[in-house]
Structure formats: C-alpha cells, structure tokens
Scaffold this active site. Sequence first.
Site, PDB file in Angstrom:
ATOM      1  CD  GLU A 154      57.755  59.487  13.244  1.00 46.49           C
ATOM      2  OE1 GLU A 154      58.951  59.173  13.077  1.00 46.49           O
ATOM      3  OE2 GLU A 154      57.047  59.025  14.143  1.00 46.49           O
ATOM      4  CD  GLU A 311      54.146  55.960  12.776  1.00 43.90           C
ATOM      5  OE1 GLU A 311      55.086  55.670  13.545  1.00 43.90           O
ATOM      6  OE2 GLU A 311      54.331  56.435  11.649  1.00 43.90           O
TER       7      GLU A 311
HETATM    8  C1  GAL Z   1      58.132  55.955  13.571  1.00 34.59           C
HETATM    9  C2  GAL Z   1      58.038  55.971  12.059  1.00 34.59           C
HETATM   10  C3  GAL Z   1      57.553  54.634  11.527  1.00 34.59           C
HETATM   11  C4  GAL Z   1      58.335  53.511  12.174  1.00 34.59           C
HETATM   12  C5  GAL Z   1      58.194  53.625  13.673  1.00 34.59           C
HETATM   13  C6  GAL Z   1      58.912  52.530  14.423  1.00 34.59           C
HETATM   14  O1  GAL Z   1      58.918  56.974  14.067  1.00 34.59           O
HETATM   15  O2  GAL Z   1      57.138  56.957  11.627  1.00 34.59           O
HETATM   16  O3  GAL Z   1      57.724  54.621  10.123  1.00 34.59           O
HETATM   17  O4  GAL Z   1      59.668  53.624  11.806  1.00 34.59           O
HETATM   18  O5  GAL Z   1      58.752  54.837  14.083  1.00 34.59           O
HETATM   19  O6  GAL Z   1      58.782  52.708  15.810  1.00 34.59           O
END
Ligand code: GAL
Length: 668
Positions: A154, A311
């Site tokens: 990110e 994700e």
């Molecule tokens: C994202 C990040 C992950 C985790 C997740 C939690 O932004 O890439 O590593 O922290 O958020 O929601």
Amino acid sequence: MGSTGWLPGVSAISYGGDYNPEQWPEETWAEDIELMRQAGVNLVSIGIFSWALIEPRRGEYDFGWMDRLFELLHSAGIRISLGTPTASPPAWFFHEHPEARVVSRDGATLGFGSRGMASPSSAAYREASTSIARVLAKRYGSHPALAVWHVHNEYGAPVAECYSPASAAAFRGWLRERYESLDELNSAWGTAFWGQRYHEWEHVSVPAVSASVVNPAQRLDFARYSSDALLQCFVAERDAIRAECPNVPITTNFMAGTCPSVDLWKWVDEVDIVANDHYLIAEDPRNQVGLALSADLTRSIAQGKPWMLMEHSTSGVNWQPRNVAKRSGELARNSFSHLGRGADAVMFFQWRASRSGAEKFHSAMLPHAGTSSRVWSEVRSLGQGLRGLDEVLGSEVRAEVAILWDWESFWAQDLEWRPSEDLSHRERINAYYDRLWRDQLTVDFAHPEADLSAYKLVVAPASYLLTQKAADNLRRFVEGGGTLVVSYFSAIVDEHDAVHAGGFVAPLRDVLGLTVEEFLPLRAGEKVALTLDGIVGDVWTDDIALAGAEVVAAFEDGPAAGKPAITRNQLGDGSAWYVSTRLDADQLSVVLDGAYADAGLKRGDGPEDLELVRRHGAGADYLIAINHGTKPADLAAGGTDLLSGEQGESLKVEAGGVRLVRLNGPAV
Ligand code: GAL
C-alpha cells in the site's frame, strides 16, 4: 500495464489472503495448510512484513523458515504471492540510517515500532529495499509455486509525504526537470504573490508548515512529486526483481478510491497486473456503493483488464471509530461485487487472526473463534462457490458511462482557502455515482484527458482543475454526440492552480454555453429552492450569465434567485448539462434522467438495492446479481446460476442473496 498477462499457470479464480505464519509456531502451519485446503484457498501472500526475520543483520540472511513455507505451500498446491518486505524496514536499518526516517509536514521525525516509516527519497532506503528485493528474487524467482510478486504494501499509506532534507533535495531535482529554469518555476508558482520570487534553486524547498497558507502551486507540485517518489521506489524494486525473474508478473496493492495521495493513472503503466485493497466504511449502512465505486475505479485503472482484489476483510476491521462486523452473507455479497466488477482474485487480510500486535482485533479468514465460527463457515462456502467459476476468469466488464477522476484536481481542490469548506470533491463523486448505481448503470472512471469515445455519458462531478487539453477533449466528446454533465466548481483552475485566463469555467464556456461570473456559496445549513417541484439545493450557487444554454431550472430563492440553476447546451451532435448547486442522490434524477434521455441510455428497472453487473466472456455473458434489500427480487434474464446450479428463465435472488448467472444465448 506490462505484457505478462494473468498469473502464469492459474486458470481458476484466486482465493486466499495475507498469510503471516511467522507470527505462529511452525506446528501451526500444518493445520493452516489443512484448513486452507478445506476452504479452497489457492493463493496466499507471504513475507510482506518479514524483513527483520529474513535479514536479521545487514547482509546476513535466514531463509530457513521461508524455504520450508514455500515447500509446504507448494506440496499443497497453493500458489504464492511473494511480498517484498519493504514497507517495514528492520530496527537495524533505522539505527544505521536515522536520516532515512520520514519527517512530517510539521517537522516531526517519525519513530520506529510501526510500519511505513522510511522516506521514499532516502538513498539508503532505496539501496536496502532494492537489495532485499533482488536477494528474494534470486532465491525464489524460479520456484514453481511463485505466481506473482507483491512489492511493498500500500504505497502512500500510512504516510505519503516526507519533508526531510533528502526529500527537499529530491523535490528540487524533480522541479528542475519539470521547469528547467527558475523563471518558469516562478511563473508557474505565481511567486510574485506575497514576495516569494526565487533567485537560487537552493532556496526552493518543501512546503513545510509555515506562518499562514503556503503557496498552493508549490503544494500541488509537492503532491505530484510525492506520488512520483513512491512510484520510483516501486520501479526500482520491480526492476531489481525483473532482472532476476523476468517471467513472473509484478504488482503492488493499490488503494483505489481510499488513498488520495497516489496518482494511479501514472502507476498503471508500471505494474504487470492491477491489484487493489478495499475496506468498507463499516458504519455506512449503504457501504456496498462505496465498495462498487472502488472496484469500478480499480477496473478503470486496469484499463478494463481483470484485476486482483488483494485484500478485503471477512468481517470487522480494527482501525475505524466503530468497527461494525459484517452480517451473515455480507462477506459473499462484497466478494461477488468485486468479482462482478472485474476481480479475478478474491483475497483477504488475513488468513489467521493475529494474537499480538496492533491488528489483533481485525477479522480474519480463520478468526480467533476457530472453525466453529460463522465467519469460518462463510469463508468455506465462498471458497466452494468460487471453485465453479473457472469459465468466468478473464471475462470483461463494459460501461457506457464514465465519471471523470483526476487525483491532481482533488489535490488542488483540497488545499486551503477555498470559497467554502463545504465543497468536497469526494462527496460530489459519491452522490453522482450513487445515483448511477441505483439506476443500475455500470460506470467506468476516466482521466479527463483520456479517450472518451467509448462512452455515451460522461459526468464531471468534481473537475476543479481542468487543463485546456482536457477541456478540448470534452468539447470533442460533446461535438461528436456525447452527453456531458458538469457539476459546480469545475474548470476553475489550470495545472498550476491558477484561475483560468478569462475567468471561471473559461475553457468550457462554449461547451456549457454559459459563464460563471461569481461564486455564491451558501451559509451552513442554508437551502435554496429550484423551480422544479420539491427540488432543493444546498452548499453552492453560482451567478451564471447564459451564453447559449437553455435553462432547465432556475433558483427560486437564495443569493442566485431568478438565475439559472440547471442548464443544458446543445453543441454539435451532443449536449452539455451544468448543475450549479448540490443535489443529493435522490434529487440528481432530475438532471440524470434528462441526460440519460440525451445519451440514449435506459436505467435499470429492478429494485434500487439490487446490484446488477455483467461480465462478457468469449463464450458467454454472465450476470452478477446481488440483493442488498430485504425482499426477494426476480431477474429478468434466463440462464444457469453457477453458484447453485439452478436454471430458469427468471431466477429469484433471495434477500441478501447472490446469483452468478451464465446467461442463455451467445455472448454479446
Ligand atoms: C491494509 C494493510 C494490511 C492490514 C489491513 C487491515 O491497509 O495493507 O496490512 O493492515 O489494512 O485492515
């Protein structure tokens, strides 16, 4: 995007998540693998935060655990998305290079113990991050389990800008390339204002906190530079990997629509595959609309090609003010909305919930409650559902409507001292998008200078900064038969945040058939009535002088009483609408219904909370139907639901349910 296509050797929808087994004793790994098998997991992202374990001291490596993990996953047939761990350099790195820490705008040097603490402009960080990427590529680049490289994590979060001395030097270098001479820079930044004229390059610096508002053109350039600096970090790691491992696609997880600081239009040419992370605004009761927006934006960045949802969450997150849990079925609805909008991978953060650290209250595929939990059973059933969808892989989404999206314009509009603090580019985009979502029209997002000829309708809810080139592009689009809708506070400044010569909306004056003589923003809570039954605006009005446009509605009261509120201008074979006040998503129908009629578009006639999207494959078309409502809905199309196997001429979608229907008939 690069030319490596989709993940090599992958012919199914990818399913899985971030896997951080280093947080657990190795005995747990066998159980992980067995449960992954049960859930239908076929891809996991590993190593994202493992730098301190892989390289415990500079140049000393310990790959034992990762080697074993590779073999374990490989023997279970699970492919690997290998992270480079560069979002979180180890303690030894900052001990050796304290100057590599991020300095915030107010001058604070950020400490260790979190992540994302390294300055993108630090030479030491560049060297260390490319070196670990190269070492990983050498070791694992030819491993058959490796499906994709996941560089960093990110970019732009948690911090996107660094004000350190190294950043100031790099910013000067970036400016010298952009402007070549100080005269050009002085003119672009309008430094005659408040006595800021520069006579030496060495005196030009980062726009740190100052006594009052800092030069907006300088700040806008710094936002551009900061996005570019992060991109250079990605490119440096990518090139280091590619030199060792030329055939595996390389990506990084974007945050399209939620991270404002990275100009993804520029990034897309540098990644092989687009990947995105999305988290719901948990408290928003209609957060499925924001999800759809992010997915449509991601697909647009991917130029229509399939993309990876790298994700999302199985249930609540841990970092919002109130981390509302997902309700039964929401996990599937969210996942299929992403898939319907072009995702060929459905991944989560994370596989197994962490017991320690800042994210222990974040949901996971395997929650703290284990395999007897509701979340686990929904994770399993989603995995089973995805197993029957191989034929959908690679199919594409088409849209006839585009919303203009330009990070540079948003950066500029977000600077201080604007005519009203109630102006919000994101709020306007959300409202127009929501209207289109409810009307079941699929939307792309487009840069204002991009080719718009594929669209019937283009909406500009927030184009504060609009270049002459973009305005010419919009003129061509309208003259060629397109329908354009422009909201207030658009086409105000050029690329240097300078008011257009000729005044507000000058570059679009002939397109819109009007000029805005004065902004007439409203007081907090003030409302203005329009000469259309029950239609009420707030936040904004303009003093408009017509130059050819017809008045669709005027203001009945307020500072612009008697003046045009909504206008329509015929130009060439098309038309251009202007909306000079804030209408909510319900009221926007008065504008958009007219624009649909001009554009020859038909809005969907299903219930408003039935989400419908199509993917077009080589052999068939697929309708993804997601019922966010509380009543069952009938589909007006016949086919086979690939999730349940049911066939019919008019399948029912239960309340809260999802259908993925292979439509009868040939692909169109
Ligand atoms: C994202 C990040 C992950 C985790 C997740 C939690 O932004 O890439 O590593 O922290 O958020 O929601």
